[in-house]
Design a protein around this motif. Structure first.
Motif, PDB file in Angstrom:
ATOM      1  N   LEU A   1      -9.655  95.265   5.618  1.00 14.87           N
ATOM      2  CA  LEU A   1      -8.640  94.349   6.134  1.00 14.87           C
ATOM      3  C   LEU A   1      -9.026  93.816   7.507  1.00 14.87           C
ATOM      4  CD1 LEU A   1      -5.339  96.192   5.112  1.00 14.87           C
ATOM      5  CD2 LEU A   1      -6.313  94.126   4.094  1.00 14.87           C
TER       6      LEU A   1
ATOM      7  N   ARG B   1      -9.620  89.888   8.322  1.00 16.56           N
ATOM      8  CA  ARG B   1      -8.901  89.209   9.394  1.00 16.56           C
ATOM      9  C   ARG B   1      -9.861  88.634  10.420  1.00 16.56           C
ATOM     10  NH1 ARG B   1      -3.965  93.557  10.527  1.00 16.56           N
ATOM     11  NH2 ARG B   1      -2.851  93.203   8.547  1.00 16.56           N
TER      12      ARG B   1
ATOM     13  N   ARG C   1     -11.390  85.491   8.968  1.00 20.94           N
ATOM     14  CA  ARG C   1     -10.428  84.388   8.991  1.00 20.94           C
ATOM     15  C   ARG C   1     -10.232  83.848  10.394  1.00 20.94           C
ATOM     16  NH1 ARG C   1      -5.651  86.753   4.977  1.00 20.94           N
ATOM     17  NH2 ARG C   1      -6.849  86.573   3.013  1.00 20.94           N
ATOM     18  N   ALA C   2     -10.132  84.765  11.358  1.00 20.11           N
ATOM     19  CA  ALA C   2      -9.964  84.313  12.746  1.00 20.11           C
ATOM     20  C   ALA C   2     -11.184  83.526  13.207  1.00 20.11           C
ATOM     21  CB  ALA C   2      -9.732  85.518  13.653  1.00 20.11           C
TER      22      ALA C   2
END
Length: 214
Positions: free
Chosen positions: A20, A24, A27-28
């Motif tokens: 996870l 994340r 994506r960031a």
């Protein structure tokens, strides 16, 4: 056996958390890259518009129209963002500006296609008044939000300064009023002792005189 099961479960939890975190992070990173690309494209477009805006003719008019539209929306966004963190009303206004920005971006796209994709200058001239009217409507709304936010910030600053000055005036008045402190009582000095002893001697003499008379 229980220790092995607990170890497997803990490993799965750690692996899930790791996955996870990686997702994340990716994506960031993508969002950061996309934002950087948009900013670069925006900067290039602004430079191009500034150069074309000084040109005469209908294309120069379109460039000036796009530049005015962008400047109005961007200035309003900067004004609202400056106080949105501490003022819920400005956050609500910012949400409205986001919707208005959507209309502005679509209109800017139409103007851009007229500049680069329409070779017929007569058609550009014919459509420009209608597009210009939509630009003026968006500018009027954006300018209204910006000026309202500026007036609100001015009012809050003046009101805060007035309240602060009133508090300072009260505190200054209190600082100028004080009561004298009580002086500590001094112990009897050598000069007061003879008088005390003299009075005591007189009282003793009177008592003795009364006893002799009896």
């Amino acid at each position: 056996m229980e220790i092995a099961i607990a170890f497997v479960v803990l490993s799965l939890v750690v692996f899930t958390v790791f996955v996870l975190a990686v997702v994340r992070g990716v994506r960031a990173t993508r969002r950061g890259i996309d934002r950087a690309r948009r900013e670069v494209r925006r900067a290039v477009t602004d430079v191009s518009l500034s150069a074309r805006a000084v040109q005469p003719g209908v294309l120069g008019e379109v460039a000036r129209t796009r530049k005015e539209l962008r400047t109005s929306v961007d200035s309003t966004r900067s004004t609202l963002l400056a106080g949105a963190d501490r003022d819920p009303a400005l956050r609500e206004a910012l949400a409205l500006l986001d919707q208005l920005s959507g209309h502005a971006e679509r209109l800017d796209g139409e103007l851009a296609s007229m500049m680069t994709g329409e070779p017929d200058r007569a058609r550009v001239s014919a459509r420009l008044p209608e597009l210009r009217g939509r630009v003026e409507r968006i500018k009027a709304s954006a300018d209204s939000l910006r000026m309202a936010a500026q007036d609100r910030a001015h009012h809050d600053n003046v009101e805060g300064l007035d309240a602060l000055q009133e508090q300072i005036a009260i505190e200054s008045k209190a600082l100028r009023h004080w009561s004298p402190s009580e002086q500590p009582r001094s112990a009897p000095g050598p000069a007061s002792r003879p008088a005390f002893e003299e009075g005591k001697a007189g009282r003793d003499g009177d008592r003795k005189a009364v006893e002799d008379a009896d």
